[in-house]
Design an enzyme around this catalytic site. Structure first.
Site, short mmCIF file in Angstrom:
data_model
loop_
_atom_site.label_atom_id
_atom_site.label_comp_id
_atom_site.label_asym_id
_atom_site.label_seq_id
_atom_site.Cartn_x
_atom_site.Cartn_y
_atom_site.Cartn_z
N HIS A 242 -35.01 0.00 -63.49
CA HIS A 242 -34.30 -0.86 -64.45
C HIS A 242 -35.23 -1.97 -64.99
CE1 HIS A 242 -30.69 1.11 -63.05
NE2 HIS A 242 -30.94 0.73 -61.81
C1 BDR Z 1 -30.05 -4.68 -62.50
O1 BDR Z 1 -29.27 -5.16 -61.40
C2 BDR Z 1 -30.11 -5.49 -60.33
O2 BDR Z 1 -29.59 -5.02 -59.13
C3 BDR Z 1 -31.46 -4.93 -60.62
O3 BDR Z 1 -32.48 -5.76 -60.10
C4 BDR Z 1 -31.50 -4.90 -62.14
O4 BDR Z 1 -31.94 -6.11 -62.68
C5 BDR Z 1 -29.66 -3.25 -62.77
O5 BDR Z 1 -28.30 -3.16 -63.08
#
Ligand code: BDR
Ligand code: CA
Length: 323
Positions: A242
């Site tokens: 992500h």
């Molecule tokens: C986002 O949520 C967090 O858990 C991760 O670091 C990322 O920024 C993904 O949905």
């Protein structure tokens, strides 16, 4: 080469750590500072993780300012321990960092940095948007001083990962996201729609570990439980890159397909609170407020990620081993 100057607002976090690695592995980027925020774990832990990681990477020169411990309105944290582990960094273990955060709150740090050099620095936000929203409220002139704001957050066409409709970073502080989205800052959004197409597998991690280096080993340690979580709850053997995908905006924008839309966040307080929605049919007649990535060449990005981390592992091998 002209480097893109970046301040990263982050909640490390497994994939936040991978994003920091990728930024440091990318000569196109000058990572100037980190600001930390609550999110995957509490802000004490996200700050500790940021300090420990920079120390591990021999990047002690990059300043860190600690930020908000709670969202703007919600009084409790959903948190991400179940995904990112109790420390926030999965199975990776670091000694207590010897470097310290700056004696300035992240919100004031952001205001000071952007107002001192207007339109010179980009802000990348890969955690809940609390620090950014508060900076806008405290000093509205920051809106015209941020060159570009790249956000990992939202689920525009896809479902959510924190609620059926909402993505984690937005769900954690939807009111902050609402302020930021409607601020007028030039925004690029990297939502789940694209990050779920960038899946790092354990085979990829072992390819990286063909190099015997502390960085490659860290990537294995930090992702092993994260991948187990994805397998158990989401049914695939790997994990979404992500936060690292925000880095593609600088290093490989050709891999992303963008559309310009008016995008907002549901703050109604109902079941879909935190849902990000785009006005695809232009029915609201509101002008676009951001560029949204809606497609990506996912495997190509993962290959680029591994290639960059291999180079970083080789480069820093000696330095880190003796550090
Ligand atoms: C986002 O949520 C967090 O858990 C991760 O670091 C990322 O920024 C993904 O949905
Ligand atoms: Ca994050």
């Amino acid at each position: 080469m002209t480097q893109t100057r970046i301040i990263l607002d982050t909640d490390p976090g497994v994939d936040d750590a991978l994003a920091i690695l990728l930024m440091l592995a990318s000569p196109e980027i000058k990572l100037e500072a980190l600001t930390t925020v609550h999110g995957n774990v509490n802000v004490e832990k996200t700050t500790r993780n940021a300090l420990a990681l920079l120390e591990f990477l021999n990047a002690r020169h990059i300043p860190i300012a600690a930020g908000c411990s709670l969202p703007l309105i919600k009084s409790s944290l959903h948190g991400g321990e179940v995904v990112h582990g109790a420390s926030g960094l999965g199975g990776a273990v670091f000694p207590e960092p010897t470097i310290k955060p700056l004696h300035i709150h992240a919100v004031d740090y952001l205001i000071e940095r952007f107002l001192t050099e207007p339109n010179e620095i980009s802000l990348y936000a890969v955690g809940p948007l609390t620090n950014v929203a508060l900076a806008i409220r405290k000093e509205p002139r920051i809106v015209n001083a941020i060159k570009e704001l790249v956000i990992m957050g939202g689920a525009v066409r896809s479902g959510g990962n924190a609620s059926p409709q909402a993505e984690f970073n937005i769900y954690e502080d939807p009111y902050a996201a609402h302020i930021v989205f409607n601020s007028g800052i030039p925004i690029t959004l990297i939502p789940l729609d694209v990050t779920y197409k960038c899946l790092l597998t354990s085979v990829d991690v072992e390819r990286l570990n063909q190099i015997d280096s502390p960085i490659a080993k860290f990537v294995r340690d930090v992702t092993v439980d994260y991948m187990a979580h994805y397998l158990k709850y989401e049914g695939f053997a790997g994990c979404g890159l992500h936060d690292p995908l925000t880095v593609a905006v600088v290093i490989a924008p050709e891999l992303l397909s963008f559309e310009e839309h008016y995008v907002n966040v549901d703050i109604s307080g109902g079941e879909s609170t935190g849902k990000t929605f785009a006005d695809f049919m232009k029915v609201s007649k509101k002008p676009a407020n951001m560029k949204v990535a809606l497609d990506v060449k996912g495997r190509e990005f993962v290959e680029l990620f591994i290639e960059r981390l291999k180079k970083l592992s080789l480069l820093n091998k000696k330095e880190i081993a003796s550090g």
